[in-house]
Design a protein around this motif. Structure first.
Motif, PDB file in Angstrom:
ATOM      1  N   GLN A  71      33.724  32.305  56.682  1.00 56.02           N
ATOM      2  CA  GLN A  71      33.880  31.982  55.273  1.00 56.02           C
ATOM      3  C   GLN A  71      32.683  31.197  54.722  1.00 56.02           C
ATOM      4  O   GLN A  71      32.261  31.394  53.585  1.00 56.02           O
ATOM      5  N   GLN A  75      30.338  32.468  51.736  1.00 54.79           N
ATOM      6  CA  GLN A  75      30.077  31.617  50.584  1.00 54.79           C
ATOM      7  C   GLN A  75      28.578  31.424  50.381  1.00 54.79           C
ATOM      8  O   GLN A  75      28.074  31.468  49.254  1.00 54.79           O
ATOM      9  N   THR A  78      26.783  34.100  48.354  1.00 57.66           N
ATOM     10  CA  THR A  78      27.313  34.376  47.018  1.00 57.66           C
ATOM     11  C   THR A  78      26.243  34.781  46.011  1.00 57.66           C
ATOM     12  O   THR A  78      26.421  35.728  45.234  1.00 57.66           O
ATOM     13  N   LYS A 335      31.770  36.813  38.258  1.00 59.34           N
ATOM     14  CA  LYS A 335      32.424  36.844  39.563  1.00 59.34           C
ATOM     15  C   LYS A 335      33.928  36.601  39.430  1.00 59.34           C
ATOM     16  O   LYS A 335      34.729  37.210  40.138  1.00 59.34           O
ATOM     17  N   ASN A 336      34.312  35.724  38.521  1.00 59.21           N
ATOM     18  CA  ASN A 336      35.733  35.476  38.291  1.00 59.21           C
ATOM     19  C   ASN A 336      36.423  36.720  37.747  1.00 59.21           C
ATOM     20  O   ASN A 336      37.555  37.042  38.126  1.00 59.21           O
ATOM     21  N   LYS A 337      35.749  37.451  36.851  1.00 58.98           N
ATOM     22  CA  LYS A 337      36.316  38.674  36.298  1.00 58.98           C
ATOM     23  C   LYS A 337      36.527  39.720  37.394  1.00 58.98           C
ATOM     24  O   LYS A 337      37.537  40.430  37.423  1.00 58.98           O
ATOM     25  N   GLU A 338      35.563  39.807  38.312  1.00 61.26           N
ATOM     26  CA  GLU A 338      35.684  40.758  39.427  1.00 61.26           C
ATOM     27  C   GLU A 338      36.876  40.403  40.303  1.00 61.26           C
ATOM     28  O   GLU A 338      37.635  41.284  40.740  1.00 61.26           O
ATOM     29  N   LEU A 339      37.046  39.115  40.580  1.00 61.17           N
ATOM     30  CA  LEU A 339      38.180  38.679  41.406  1.00 61.17           C
ATOM     31  C   LEU A 339      39.513  38.950  40.720  1.00 61.17           C
ATOM     32  O   LEU A 339      40.478  39.370  41.349  1.00 61.17           O
ATOM     33  N   GLU A 340      39.552  38.743  39.388  1.00 59.80           N
ATOM     34  CA  GLU A 340      40.780  38.998  38.641  1.00 59.80           C
ATOM     35  C   GLU A 340      41.159  40.474  38.683  1.00 59.80           C
ATOM     36  O   GLU A 340      42.332  40.832  38.807  1.00 59.80           O
ATOM     37  N   LYS A 341      40.164  41.355  38.611  1.00 55.79           N
ATOM     38  CA  LYS A 341      40.411  42.790  38.687  1.00 55.79           C
ATOM     39  C   LYS A 341      40.981  43.164  40.052  1.00 55.79           C
ATOM     40  O   LYS A 341      41.924  43.954  40.162  1.00 55.79           O
ATOM     41  N   LEU A 342      40.413  42.586  41.120  1.00 55.89           N
ATOM     42  CA  LEU A 342      40.882  42.877  42.474  1.00 55.89           C
ATOM     43  C   LEU A 342      42.313  42.416  42.671  1.00 55.89           C
ATOM     44  O   LEU A 342      43.114  43.083  43.335  1.00 55.89           O
ATOM     45  N   GLN A 343      42.654  41.284  42.089  1.00 59.19           N
ATOM     46  CA  GLN A 343      44.003  40.735  42.245  1.00 59.19           C
ATOM     47  C   GLN A 343      45.045  41.578  41.511  1.00 59.19           C
ATOM     48  O   GLN A 343      46.215  41.597  41.875  1.00 59.19           O
TER      49      GLN A 343
END
Length: 345
Positions: A71, A75, A78, A335-343
């Motif tokens: 991890q 990180q 990134t 990056k937050n938008k990408e994570l939200e899409k994956l979730q």
């Protein structure tokens, strides 16, 4: 300089937890970043104890070191820093324009505005058992690190050493081995007090003793170990199926000692802002010593933040002395938008 070299804002020497977190934080601060590691793997000292359970990183529940390292590496990547492996830096030269030229043992050159030393104790080599003929058992049942706890299941294990790794391995192995004997030349042990106490309650601890000789019934595997009392010279025999040697590391800073750092045997002295005595060169992790030093992975992360912030202000005195927290940092919006899409998938 002959061929024009690409100029980086920050070059980090060392790819352990301190160096990797520095690379991450450097990306947060929008700096062009390079990380140079002398070994063929990232991870530093954490590579030595992949099976160890790490408890003391804030916000992280108990986790195997190899998973935590995975991890930390993820990180660190990134913001896509440039990574250079198998490159030992042997020269540091400050140029007239204030930038630095780093020279590797291979002759390769690296050009940078600031340097962050995160090289731990230098080039690491495991301290081997100094008994004639011991190396022949390294292919069978003499170990210098624990990669797989399961391979010791049901076995009689002897651990030679008294540092935190020896204590941690003993505490892990008592749950899988048939017996664990710990041999240490001193009565005191390294590591957290509660871990030492747990070891003394669960393992057969022999102090002050040293390993005197290794014996084999079949010529291939160690079957018995002679141990000797440090003070009386009395010897006794321990039946074993496996021997683990945890005598720490032999480390060498090599040419780094000639770069002009104010340093003792193992630490470079730095200011509270992680500044070395060489302007433009900062330090983090095991490489540095200071009044508030915390000798934990968590402490290395704090060193990294302070060092990087100091490097940023060194290059740009008008810059903010720290980065915005991630929840308010524009670097994380996409990056937050990408994570939200994956979730949502």
């Amino acid at each position: 300089m002959g061929e024009q070299l690409e100029l980086y804002d920050v070059t980090i020497i060392g790819g352990g937890p301190a160096g990797l977190y520095t690379a991450f934080y450097s990306g947060m601060r929008e700096l062009k970043t390079k990380l140079i590691e002398a070994q063929d793997q990232l991870g530093g000292r954490m590579l030595l104890y992949p099976e160890k359970i790490v408890w003391d990183v804030g916000g992280v529940t108990p986790i195997r070191a190899e998973k935590l390292l995975e991890q930390i590496i993820q990180q660190g990547m990134t913001f896509d820093p440039t990574i250079v492996m198998n490159e030992q830096i042997v020269g540091l030269d400050k140029r007239e324009d204030g930038t630095f030229l780093l020279t590797a043992a291979s002759g390769a050159k690296h050009h940078t505005k600031a340097v962050i030393m995160a090289c731990g104790y230098g080039i690491r080599k495991l301290a081997k058992l100094e008994i004639e003929g011991a190396d022949r058992y390294e292919v069978t049942n003499l170990y210098y690190t624990v990669q797989d706890l399961g391979s010791f299941r049901g076995k009689r294990v002897l651990i030679s050493g008294g540092g935190d790794s020896a204590v941690d391995w003993a505490n892990e192995l008592v749950h899988v081995a048939s017996s664990v004997t710990v041999v240490h030349r001193r009565d005191s042990f390294g590591g957290l007090e509660r871990n030492v106490t747990a070891m003394k309650h669960s393992a057969d601890v022999r102090t002050p003793y040293t390993v005197k000789a290794l014996h084999s019934a079949d010529g291939k595997n160690i079957s018995q170990v002679s141990i000797q009392h440090v003070e009386t010279g009395e010897e006794s025999m321990v039946e074993v199926d496996a021997v683990i040697v945890s005598h720490g590391m032999r480390s060498d800073f090599g040419p780094i000692r000639n770069w002009g750092f104010d340093m003792g045997e193992w630490k470079a002295n730095v200011s509270p802002k992680m500044e070395t005595n060489i302007p433009g060169v900062f330090g983090a992790g095991d490489f540095v010593g200071h009044e508030s030093k915390v000798g934990l992975i968590a402490g290395a992360f704090t060193d990294a933040v302070l060092a990087l912030n100091s490097a940023k202000v060194y290059m740009d005195p008008e810059a903010s002395p720290y980065a915005y927290v991630s929840s308010h940092n524009d670097r994380f919006k996409d990056k937050n938008k990408e994570l939200e899409k994956l979730q949502k998938v």
